[in-house]
Design an enzyme around this catalytic site. Structure first.
Site: not given
Length: 528
Positions: A154, A173, A232, A258, A263, A281-284
């Site tokens: 991502i 990373d 997100c 997000d 939750e 939590h709309l990421g997907a």
């Protein structure tokens, strides 16, 4: 009988059809996942379980899942599955990390814009009949520095989109190679440098002990005044109390969130903070992503249940559909070598070493090592499989090593398994010939060639005249039929090994008689 799959959450009808088209029996009960007691009652009837986020696969449910081989999560997060319990039971847990990657990345970019231009607040104000142009002065994104925490699937998509928006992209990373950073066009930096330089920070990393609260008050203190933070990825990556304080003080000019530590987030310390944009939590959550992950999980589960192909597994090395047919005979060989050694090992084991030579060294050796451990542990733990074997070995303090090297001898591929105990080292080696059948080619340093059957006799003896005749007479007089007979020795008159395939079980009385034969040192039955 066709494998049975239960779908206990809402999944696309196209995914249900994939299971049917592949020849699996599918039971679509989209509301069953909400009833934990009922799910625990029926789970024992299924080989596969396909879920989204509503179904909680607890230790109790896994304990009742006598037939279950695979759990498929349509999506990335597997927080709702008890991974250790599934692994101990030998159940593969798969997710679909790529089906919603673009959707999640796009949401992060959208949230960055929303925070930078205060779009939600400006929209509410305008629709309320106000015209507050001066109140909603935004921040330009062009030429700003975007800091990525996590540059995997991502994160790399976000980087690509951000570079297209003429942003400078830096990334933290630990697993990002210098070559991959150059390929993406990002600059790899350490975390403190990212905090110091970034105008916008977006998170794309899983929640682990190391990443929990990776952005806390100390981290925020190192950031630029007026920084923007976008999350997100996972709740818990950002200390929500610290972020609230930073929004209130103006240190953080805006944040887009997000995901939350708890939750569904009907209450949260962040709510009402200045400069905050929130989504549930709309990421997907796009129709394309929902469809993609559903189709992907159906294909992955079908491939495993029908072909043994493993992809995107959380708790087992992946085996692609393409490599499964090539790998299968080597998996069988590795398991046979492990079983051979396991049945002959009677003292505590310190280490198991796998050596891969030639063509096999270029294959998926993680899967082969898991197969070897499965064979080795099965005499002690009947239910062990390639999923649970590495964990069970680790729990028992067995060190596992694997070594790869190019072809050195006459065999194009070669696997040697060495068991190191408190008292000795013992090895067994094998290969796969062009006919696809595994062969044993060496035992304890003694060369021989033997194909393992279901029932074998393993005999160590002194290489003296008359032994073979006496052994044949004992077996013949006892009604034990010999299928194959294989011999090897260190040198004439010295130590020898005899591997005999027989057509069935050998009675204990016959083993006693063989053990009393002159020159016999040890006799054992081996079952494969």
């Amino acid at each position: 009988m066709a494998p049975r799959v239960l779908i206990s959450d809402k999944l696309s009808p196209a995914a249900v059809q994939i299971f049917k088209d592949r020849g699996l029996e599918v039971d679509f009960q989209p509301d069953l996942g909400k009833d934990k007691e009922r799910l625990a009652e029926v789970i024992g009837e299924y080989d596969g379980l396909a879920i989204r986020s509503a179904t909680k696969v607890t230790e109790k449910i896994i304990a009742n899942a006598g037939r279950l081989k695979v759990i498929g999560r349509a999506g990335i997060g597997v927080d709702n599955v008890d991974i250790p319990a599934a692994t101990a039971k030998g159940v593969i847990v798969m997710n679909t990390p790529f089906g919603n990657a673009i959707t999640t990345a796009e949401h992060a970019i959208a949230m960055m814009f929303a925070a930078a231009r205060q779009i939600p607040a400006a929209d509410a104000s305008t629709q309320a009949g106000k015209w507050e142009k001066s109140k909603f002065v935004g921040t330009e994104i062009t030429s700003k520095t975007l800091g990525l925490i996590g540059c995997g699937n991502i994160g790399s998509i976000v980087a690509e989109r951000a570079i297209g928006l003429k942003m400078r992209v830096i990334a933290f990373d630990p697993f990002l190679s210098a070559e991959r950073a150059i390929e993406l066009g990002v600059e790899k930096v350490d975390l403190d440098e990212l905090f110091r330089r970034a105008d916008f920070i977006t998170l794309h990393t899983p929640l682990t002990e190391k990443t929990k609260n990776i952005i806390d008050s100390a981290a925020i203190e190192k950031m630029k005044d007026g920084v923007y933070i976008i999350n997100c990825a996972r709740g818990g990556l950002v200390d929500e109390g610290a972020l609230r304080d930073a929004l209130d003080s103006g240190k953080v000019k805006g944040a887009a969130v997000d995901v939350f530590s708890s939750e569904p987030a009907t209450e949260n310390i962040l709510f009402g903070a200045p400069g905050l944009v929130c989504t549930p939590h709309l990421g997907a959550s796009t129709s394309e992503a929902q469809e993609n992950v559903a189709l992907q999980v159906a294909e992955q589960m079908s491939d495993y249940l029908l072909k043994g192909a493993v992809s995107n597994a959380i708790n087992m090395p992946s085996i692609t559909a393409e490599e499964a047919p090539i790998l299968t005979p080597f998996v069988k060989l590795a398991e046979q070598l492990g079983s051979f050694a396991g049945q002959l090992t009677e003292t505590s084991v310190r280490c198991i070493r796998l050596e891969y030579e030639g063509d096999v060294a270029e294959m998926n050796v993680k899967a082969l090592t898991a197969a070897a451990l499965t064979g080795f542990l099965r005499p002690l733990l009947q239910t062990v499989n390639m999923v649970s074997a590495p964990v069970l070995a680790r729990e028992r303090g067995i060190q596992v090593e694997d070594v790869r090297r190019e072809q050195q001898g006459v065999y194009e591929n070669y696997i040697r398994l060495t068991v190191i105990t408190e008292r000795q080292e013992r090895s067994v080696a094998g290969t796969v010939f062009s006919d696809g059948k595994p062969r044993i080619i060496q035992v304890k340093g003694i060369n021989m060639e033997a194909e393992l059957g279901s029932h074998m006799l393993y005999i160590t003896n002194a290489d003296k005249p008359g032994f073979i005749g006496h052994l044949g007479m004992v077996l013949g007089d006892s009604g034990v039929n010999i299928a194959t007979f294989n011999l090897g020795r260190t040198a004439p008159g010295e130590d020898a090994i005899c591997l005999v395939e027989v057509d069935g079980d050998v009675p204990a009385s016959v083993l006693d008689t063989i053990n009393r034969l002159e020159h016999v040192k040890q006799v054992k039955t081996l079952v494969f």
